[in-house]
Design a protein around this motif. Sequence first.
Motif, PDB file in Angstrom:
ATOM      1  N   THR A 136       7.787  23.164 -51.680  1.00  8.62           N
ATOM      2  CA  THR A 136       7.555  23.159 -50.242  1.00  8.62           C
ATOM      3  C   THR A 136       6.229  23.857 -49.945  1.00  8.62           C
ATOM      4  OG1 THR A 136       9.952  23.249 -49.894  1.00  8.62           O
ATOM      5  CG2 THR A 136       8.549  23.757 -48.008  1.00  8.62           C
ATOM      6  N   VAL A 137       5.444  23.236 -49.086  1.00 12.18           N
ATOM      7  CA  VAL A 137       4.100  23.741 -48.798  1.00 12.18           C
ATOM      8  C   VAL A 137       4.152  24.776 -47.677  1.00 12.18           C
ATOM      9  CG1 VAL A 137       1.762  23.135 -48.060  1.00 12.18           C
ATOM     10  CG2 VAL A 137       3.034  21.609 -49.602  1.00 12.18           C
ATOM     11  N   SER A 138       3.609  25.952 -47.966  1.00  8.19           N
ATOM     12  CA  SER A 138       3.548  27.033 -46.991  1.00  8.19           C
ATOM     13  C   SER A 138       2.088  27.336 -46.667  1.00  8.19           C
ATOM     14  CB  SER A 138       4.281  28.276 -47.517  1.00  8.19           C
ATOM     15  OG  SER A 138       4.328  29.289 -46.526  1.00  8.19           O
ATOM     16  N   HIS A 196       0.695  26.815 -51.594  1.00  9.17           N
ATOM     17  CA  HIS A 196      -0.175  26.811 -50.421  1.00  9.17           C
ATOM     18  C   HIS A 196      -1.582  26.420 -50.848  1.00  9.17           C
ATOM     19  CE1 HIS A 196      -2.722  30.469 -50.871  1.00  9.17           C
ATOM     20  NE2 HIS A 196      -1.730  30.911 -51.593  1.00  9.17           N
ATOM     21  N   PRO A 197      -2.321  25.730 -49.984  1.00  8.93           N
ATOM     22  CA  PRO A 197      -3.625  25.195 -50.366  1.00  8.93           C
ATOM     23  C   PRO A 197      -4.792  26.137 -50.136  1.00  8.93           C
ATOM     24  CG  PRO A 197      -3.084  24.411 -48.195  1.00  8.93           C
ATOM     25  CD  PRO A 197      -1.906  25.235 -48.657  1.00  8.93           C
ATOM     26  N   GLY A 198      -4.519  27.391 -49.733  1.00  9.85           N
ATOM     27  CA  GLY A 198      -5.605  28.224 -49.255  1.00  9.85           C
ATOM     28  C   GLY A 198      -6.008  27.721 -47.881  1.00  9.85           C
ATOM     29  N   ILE A 199      -7.288  27.640 -47.641  1.00 10.16           N
ATOM     30  CA  ILE A 199      -7.783  26.982 -46.429  1.00 10.16           C
ATOM     31  C   ILE A 199      -8.563  25.763 -46.884  1.00 10.16           C
ATOM     32  CG2 ILE A 199      -9.144  27.183 -44.330  1.00 10.16           C
ATOM     33  CD1 ILE A 199      -8.718  30.166 -44.419  1.00 10.16           C
ATOM     34  N   HIS A 224      -9.185  20.270 -54.274  1.00  9.70           N
ATOM     35  CA  HIS A 224      -8.745  21.572 -54.776  1.00  9.70           C
ATOM     36  C   HIS A 224      -7.533  22.076 -53.994  1.00  9.70           C
ATOM     37  CE1 HIS A 224     -12.659  21.623 -56.833  1.00  9.70           C
ATOM     38  NE2 HIS A 224     -12.128  22.551 -57.621  1.00  9.70           N
ATOM     39  N   GLY A 225      -7.469  21.741 -52.697  1.00  8.74           N
ATOM     40  CA  GLY A 225      -6.332  22.160 -51.899  1.00  8.74           C
ATOM     41  C   GLY A 225      -5.015  21.585 -52.388  1.00  8.74           C
ATOM     42  N   ALA A 226      -5.066  20.421 -53.024  1.00  7.82           N
ATOM     43  CA  ALA A 226      -3.849  19.792 -53.539  1.00  7.82           C
ATOM     44  C   ALA A 226      -3.415  20.359 -54.885  1.00  7.82           C
ATOM     45  CB  ALA A 226      -4.061  18.281 -53.682  1.00  7.82           C
ATOM     46  N   LEU A 227      -4.292  21.068 -55.567  1.00  8.23           N
ATOM     47  CA  LEU A 227      -3.976  21.538 -56.920  1.00  8.23           C
ATOM     48  C   LEU A 227      -2.761  22.466 -56.975  1.00  8.23           C
ATOM     49  CD1 LEU A 227      -7.491  22.106 -58.560  1.00  8.23           C
ATOM     50  CD2 LEU A 227      -5.901  20.196 -58.917  1.00  8.23           C
ATOM     51  N   PRO A 228      -2.590  23.425 -56.054  1.00  9.22           N
ATOM     52  CA  PRO A 228      -1.379  24.255 -56.130  1.00  9.22           C
ATOM     53  C   PRO A 228      -0.089  23.451 -56.028  1.00  9.22           C
ATOM     54  CG  PRO A 228      -3.025  25.342 -54.785  1.00  9.22           C
ATOM     55  CD  PRO A 228      -3.541  23.950 -55.043  1.00  9.22           C
ATOM     56  N   THR A 229      -0.071  22.438 -55.163  1.00 13.16           N
ATOM     57  CA  THR A 229       1.121  21.598 -55.068  1.00 13.16           C
ATOM     58  C   THR A 229       1.354  20.835 -56.362  1.00 13.16           C
ATOM     59  OG1 THR A 229       0.839  21.339 -52.678  1.00 13.16           O
ATOM     60  CG2 THR A 229       2.195  19.707 -53.795  1.00 13.16           C
ATOM     61  N   LEU A 230       0.293  20.277 -56.928  1.00 13.89           N
ATOM     62  CA  LEU A 230       0.425  19.546 -58.186  1.00 13.89           C
ATOM     63  C   LEU A 230       0.853  20.467 -59.324  1.00 13.89           C
ATOM     64  CD1 LEU A 230      -2.744  17.327 -57.771  1.00 13.89           C
ATOM     65  CD2 LEU A 230      -0.393  16.480 -57.961  1.00 13.89           C
ATOM     66  N   PHE A 231       0.330  21.673 -59.352  1.00 15.97           N
ATOM     67  CA  PHE A 231       0.710  22.654 -60.358  1.00 15.97           C
ATOM     68  C   PHE A 231       2.196  22.983 -60.234  1.00 15.97           C
ATOM     69  CE2 PHE A 231       1.268  26.908 -62.042  1.00 15.97           C
ATOM     70  CZ  PHE A 231       0.419  26.977 -63.140  1.00 15.97           C
ATOM     71  N   ALA A 232       2.636  23.278 -59.008  1.00 16.14           N
ATOM     72  CA  ALA A 232       4.038  23.617 -58.788  1.00 16.14           C
ATOM     73  C   ALA A 232       4.971  22.456 -59.106  1.00 16.14           C
ATOM     74  CB  ALA A 232       4.239  24.072 -57.346  1.00 16.14           C
ATOM     75  N   ALA A 233       4.491  21.229 -58.914  1.00 16.76           N
ATOM     76  CA  ALA A 233       5.321  20.045 -59.135  1.00 16.76           C
ATOM     77  C   ALA A 233       5.431  19.647 -60.597  1.00 16.76           C
ATOM     78  CB  ALA A 233       4.773  18.870 -58.330  1.00 16.76           C
ATOM     79  N   THR A 234       4.514  20.115 -61.436  1.00 23.55           N
ATOM     80  CA  THR A 234       4.456  19.585 -62.807  1.00 23.55           C
ATOM     81  C   THR A 234       4.481  20.629 -63.914  1.00 23.55           C
ATOM     82  OG1 THR A 234       2.018  19.581 -62.871  1.00 23.55           O
ATOM     83  CG2 THR A 234       3.113  17.594 -62.014  1.00 23.55           C
ATOM     84  N   GLY A 250      -6.877  34.237 -51.651  1.00 21.49           N
ATOM     85  CA  GLY A 250      -6.164  32.977 -51.823  1.00 21.49           C
ATOM     86  C   GLY A 250      -6.715  31.858 -50.976  1.00 21.49           C
ATOM     87  N   VAL A 251      -8.009  31.949 -50.602  1.00 21.89           N
ATOM     88  CA  VAL A 251      -8.606  30.956 -49.714  1.00 21.89           C
ATOM     89  C   VAL A 251      -9.030  29.707 -50.461  1.00 21.89           C
ATOM     90  CG1 VAL A 251     -10.581  30.497 -48.197  1.00 21.89           C
ATOM     91  CG2 VAL A 251      -9.331  32.653 -48.003  1.00 21.89           C
TER      92      VAL A 251
END
Length: 294
Positions: A136-138, A196-199, A224-234, A250-251
């Motif tokens: 879940t994206v925060s 979270h994607p930072g900003i 780069h903003g999508a990388l945390p979601t992809l990391f968490a998903a895989t 964390g920006v």
Amino acid sequence: MGAKWTNADIPDQTGRTVVITGATSGIGLITARELAGAGARVVLAVRDPAKGRAVAATLPGRTEVRELDVSRLRSVREFAEAWRGRIDVLVNNAGIMQVPEARTEDGFELQTATNFLGPFALTTLLLPHVTDRVVTVSSQLHRISRIDLTDLAWASRKYDDLRTYADSKLAVLLFTLELQRRLAEAGSPVRSLAAHPGIATTNLVAHRGRSATPFSFLLNDPEHGALPTLFAATQDVPGGSYVGPDGVGGVKGHPKIGTPSRRARDPRLARELWDVASRLTTADTATRAPQSGK
């Protein structure tokens, strides 16, 4: 895996089914593209199916489009009731930020409904189908929240678009961590994680104007903003992880596991929020997920 994780490090996703909400633009679209390209069957759960089909036609691999408006509980229930088969990864990505005050057909403030109450109901209704994880994206703005559980839907307070957004993102984290506690106590292998994607320079805040444009070099681009979601998903990371950029504050940067605010880690507040959200969504959601002892 190198020190700076990128989409090139995504492992083969062949045979996995991933549901992504809000997948027609921004981080959701990039997440869908990368996971489909890695072999996953990606279901784009979107408010506008025609737009979803147009986007899906541009993506590699196996994709599917299903209608879902997370701000409407009726749509959430219909999506969940129609689902058959397993979901390896559910990505609660859909979200809005600092929009003018508005109410949903259920009577909720729009940001609260879209960013938290809808994903809460969707996750708990779909949980029997989930085999691996929920992401879940925060947002780092959860740190400024002073959430009021007696008025979660902003029915009696004066509307503040930034505070409302921050509250919704703190609620997301409280829910994510409480879900992980309940899953662990039930002995479930399913993990609940936040990212979270930072900003990031996505269209999430496009309606706010051009004020951030001169400083875009300080921000994450959408890739780069999508990388945390992809990391968490895989990646094989512990349940309850909070993944975001590794840069100052964390920006921006590449994914790493961080620590949410102390308030986000308060189990008592999380249990109370779960109970409030269950009552507000009136979907019997509390019976769909493993229960924690109190």
